[in-house]
Design an enzyme around this catalytic site. Sequence first.
Site, PDB file in Angstrom:
ATOM      1  N   ASP A  11       0.832  -1.207   0.000  1.00  0.00           N
ATOM      2  CA  ASP A  11       0.000   0.000   0.000  1.00  0.00           C
ATOM      3  C   ASP A  11       0.865   1.255   0.000  1.00  0.00           C
ATOM      4  OD1 ASP A  11      -2.172  -1.640   0.070  1.00  0.00           O
ATOM      5  OD2 ASP A  11      -2.679  -1.279   2.173  1.00  0.00           O
ATOM      6  N   ASP A  63       0.602   4.173  -2.709  1.00  0.00           N
ATOM      7  CA  ASP A  63       0.313   5.554  -2.293  1.00  0.00           C
ATOM      8  C   ASP A  63       1.385   6.520  -2.797  1.00  0.00           C
ATOM      9  OD1 ASP A  63      -1.945   4.680  -1.018  1.00  0.00           O
ATOM     10  OD2 ASP A  63      -1.049   4.620   0.979  1.00  0.00           O
ATOM     11  N   GLU A 120     -25.911 -18.382 -10.693  1.00  0.00           N
ATOM     12  CA  GLU A 120     -25.004 -17.375 -10.141  1.00  0.00           C
ATOM     13  C   GLU A 120     -25.534 -16.867  -8.802  1.00  0.00           C
ATOM     14  OE1 GLU A 120     -23.713 -15.369 -14.443  1.00  0.00           O
ATOM     15  OE2 GLU A 120     -25.063 -14.305 -13.074  1.00  0.00           O
ATOM     16  N   LYS A 174     -26.920 -14.135  -6.323  1.00  0.00           N
ATOM     17  CA  LYS A 174     -27.662 -12.885  -6.534  1.00  0.00           C
ATOM     18  C   LYS A 174     -27.143 -11.844  -5.536  1.00  0.00           C
ATOM     19  CE  LYS A 174     -32.357 -11.030  -6.902  1.00  0.00           C
ATOM     20  NZ  LYS A 174     -32.184  -9.923  -5.921  1.00  0.00           N
ATOM     21  N   ARG A 233     -30.258   1.706 -12.545  1.00  0.00           N
ATOM     22  CA  ARG A 233     -31.296   0.980 -13.281  1.00  0.00           C
ATOM     23  C   ARG A 233     -32.572   1.812 -13.407  1.00  0.00           C
ATOM     24  NH1 ARG A 233     -35.695  -1.877 -11.726  1.00  0.00           N
ATOM     25  NH2 ARG A 233     -36.518  -3.277 -13.303  1.00  0.00           N
ATOM     26  N   LYS A 251     -29.971 -18.462 -15.318  1.00  0.00           N
ATOM     27  CA  LYS A 251     -30.009 -17.845 -16.644  1.00  0.00           C
ATOM     28  C   LYS A 251     -29.726 -18.889 -17.719  1.00  0.00           C
ATOM     29  CE  LYS A 251     -27.833 -13.558 -14.958  1.00  0.00           C
ATOM     30  NZ  LYS A 251     -26.622 -12.714 -15.089  1.00  0.00           N
ATOM     31  N   CYS A 273     -49.019   5.616  27.965  1.00  0.00           N
ATOM     32  CA  CYS A 273     -48.921   6.525  29.105  1.00  0.00           C
ATOM     33  C   CYS A 273     -49.628   7.823  28.736  1.00  0.00           C
ATOM     34  CB  CYS A 273     -47.457   6.793  29.428  1.00  0.00           C
ATOM     35  SG  CYS A 273     -47.208   8.140  30.611  1.00  0.00           S
TER      36      CYS A 273
END
Length: 662
Positions: free
Chosen positions: A31, A35, A109, A111, A132, A282, A418
């Site tokens: 990292d 960076d 697959e 979901k 979408r 599918k 109450c």
Amino acid sequence: MEIREKIEALRKEIEYHEYLYYVKDAPEISDVEFDHMMKELEELEQAHPEYASENSPTKRVGGSVATEFAPVEHAVPLLSLGNTYNIEEIEAFFVRTQKQIDNVEVIVEPKIDGLSVALTYEKGVFVQGATRGDGFVGEDVTENLRTVRSIPLRLLKPVSLTVRGEVYMDKASFQELNAQRERDELPLFANPRNAAAGSLRQQDSKVTAQRKLSIFIFNVETSPDITPKTHLEGLKMLAELGFKTIQPIATVKGADEINSICRLWNEKRYEQTYDIDGLVLKVNDLAQREILGYTAKTPRWAVAYKFPAEQKETLLRDITFQVGRTGVITPAAELESVFLAGTKVSRATLHNEDFIREKDIRIGDHVLIQKAGEIIPEVVSVVKEKRDGTQKPFEMITSCPACGTALIREEGQAATYCPNAECPAQTVRLLIHFVSRDAMDINGLGEQVIARLHQLGLVHDVADLYSLTVEQLASMERMGEKSGQNIVNAIANSRNAGLARLLYALGIRHVGKGTASAIAAQYGSMDAVIKAEFEELCNVEDVGEIIARSIVSYFLEPRNLEVIEKLRIAGVSMLHQQAEKSERQSLSGKTFVLTGTLPSYTREEATKIIEREGGKVTSSVTKKTDYVLVGEQPGSKAEKAQKLGIPMLTEAEWKTLIGENT
């Protein structure tokens, strides 16, 4: 090496390492090294703005602020899938498919429980991303999607295409985000999907960049350059272009093969680092998909199997009681902590006294719990075979746990409450409700701040909020002058919220947002509402005898009238704000009820559009309701509409009704 060439070389090297880290999960450098490269690129771009590029890796941090999201018409509709909930319904899918196709091959697959988007590339460069929406028109969230590091800004090959994927937030990032929001006294997200959806629709892309979103790409929508013949071939091509693709679970040819897969993944879903709420089936062959075709809303070549709600067994240690803003006493199960549907659960609602008695719930019982609508933990049943005689039968309390006042349960009502209007617990809950988004919408006043203000004696009722000073707020723990000024500004802005919001914010028993809007539209001013009589209130749409009686009782209470007068003196508007009307008035005289989550609009936005078009929105379904607008995860209102034969509209059908899909 020239500066321009050095910048381009750095960009390509960073893109390569981003691909390894975020797509392949196989980083080659640390990292710190990454960076260092990014910092070098940022410095070069700042020194040479003439070589700027919107697709540079440095743009991943966000920066642009959108005032609104422009609509995007999808070149290929992003249709939703039909849902199945058991093996019999999956078998029916195979029977329908095999009537038209011999030797059909179906891909299974996971979901992903996220937010579906379309990404468009021109000659390998990312140019647009859209939600979408209703499947036909979405929202342009390109700048926010640029911050999602698993989305390539440039593909490994210069092809043009539109792909579909699911944006999600993994479980660890979700827990981290909610922990930070809790520290900042902000409302927590209910689940990773809600967090992902809220993050992707941020007006400020810098906020989106901080939310650690990711994506799985699962389909080629359209392309002049690549033409796969099967779904699996398409996924292979997408991976070769640099996309993080969905990984298929299995290939099957009949329902008998899927049963064991469904059972296995109902357990394996909890082992994943991200939420999945089902499986997707599918047809693999794309030519066969064309033969099978589509219904008006869903493809016939695919179906989703939804997992049943997760249930866990745990020990009910105690039953406690919470006082709500209207005084209603809600019993809660204090549980031995258990991890359920992505979060740690140690408390569940028990609704009311009748609910507990019907299920015979006792302190010390082992119980099954689940999340209602995947959000609110609730007790489903008691594991009675584990009783050993030490369990204590439930006893309903008779006095308020906060103020000691004798509790009341009216005949025919499930709630016990109450009646003390000065009960401190009610006051704090009412204050929290008053400042909430759907009420007066005062940002910065979280539950802990409200409780502290009340504890310090700075706020005794909702009107006292308008007397708060920057100095008073700044002197509180973890609150500076800037935060105090922001809150004072937010309080000032709320003065013009209007009568409908104010009526709802006052917390009158049984008066929800829809009812408050109907009353405000009918009477126009607070003075007229105060003077309204029981019989005439009963004639207002969405107001029955119980609500009318509650409203009359509220305004007969001198203390409530005193608070309203204090609000008036503080400059809070007591008049109804008429919605701007369109010339079309396409919904004139029509009454709507909204249920579920709409893909493209909040309920408030949809309500404003309906009112703009001459219609009105109520909170309950009756024979007078003309339409029920149904979103995702609809509640009992949809069931009631079906029983009464009231037309139910999807968002797309509703948009056609108001002329937005023509």
